[in-house]
Design an enzyme around this catalytic site. Structure first.
Site, short mmCIF file in Angstrom:
data_model
loop_
_atom_site.label_atom_id
_atom_site.label_comp_id
_atom_site.label_asym_id
_atom_site.label_seq_id
_atom_site.Cartn_x
_atom_site.Cartn_y
_atom_site.Cartn_z
N GLU A 198 1.69 14.93 -2.48
CA GLU A 198 3.06 14.99 -1.96
C GLU A 198 3.91 15.81 -2.91
OE1 GLU A 198 4.21 10.90 -1.45
OE2 GLU A 198 2.84 10.64 0.23
N PRO A 222 -3.67 -0.76 -1.72
CA PRO A 222 -3.52 0.05 -2.93
C PRO A 222 -4.71 1.01 -3.04
CG PRO A 222 -4.41 -2.09 -3.50
CD PRO A 222 -4.10 -2.13 -2.02
N ARG A 250 -1.83 4.31 0.52
CA ARG A 250 -1.86 5.43 -0.42
C ARG A 250 -2.61 6.58 0.23
NH1 ARG A 250 1.99 3.60 -2.22
NH2 ARG A 250 2.21 2.40 -4.12
N HIS A 285 7.01 9.56 3.20
CA HIS A 285 6.91 8.40 2.32
C HIS A 285 8.19 7.55 2.36
CE1 HIS A 285 4.37 7.08 -1.34
NE2 HIS A 285 4.87 6.03 -0.72
N ASP A 343 2.41 7.83 6.43
CA ASP A 343 3.62 7.85 5.61
C ASP A 343 3.31 8.33 4.20
OD1 ASP A 343 6.47 7.28 5.33
OD2 ASP A 343 5.87 5.58 4.08
#
Length: 137
Positions: A89, A32, A60, A111, A84
């Site tokens: 974004e 995270p 993240r 993602h 990813d």
């Protein structure tokens, strides 16, 4: 290595962050975003990795300093990366990772790395089961 210290699994050998970077063939981030992980993978971290190492980030985006990752790839400091998630974004036009044109060195997925056919099938079966349980079918 666990940035939070919360991972207590005994399935894998635990090492400190410096040792992980120095010895790992693949560094895969599944963390995270918090005060322990923001900017964790920066120039200093990439400089400690093997030139043959692969870096993955499925945690993240802001865990990685994208300019430093781009520089590590361009200079050959690391062999490649797969990410990813991005700091912003969708990807901005000025993102330094756009400079890496070699798909053998960098792969970016939007993602959706979790979304294999198997994962989506399992998700749909779970939802189906929950609906059936809710309606007592």
């Amino acid at each position: 290595y666990s940035a939070s210290g919360n991972n207590t699994t005994t399935d894998y050998e635990r090492v400190d962050f410096e040792t992980l970077l120095k010895e790992a063939d693949v560094v895969s981030v599944h963390a995270p975003l918090d005060e322990n992980t923001k900017g964790l993978m920066d120039e200093k971290a990439f400089s400690k990795m093997k030139e043959s190492a692969i870096f993955l980030n499925v945690g993240r985006g802001p865990i990685v300093v994208e300019k430093d990752l781009a520089n590590a790839l361009k200079s050959g400091q690391i062999a490649g990366a797969g990410i990813d998630v991005l700091s912003v974004e969708p990807m901005t036009k000025d993102n330094p990772l756009r400079e890496i044109k070699d798909s053998n060195r960098l792969i970016i997925t939007p993602h959706i790395g979790w979304a294999s056919i198997e994962a989506r099938t399992r998700l749909m079966k779970t939802i189906e089961k929950q609906i059936a349980e809710f309606f007592e079918l």
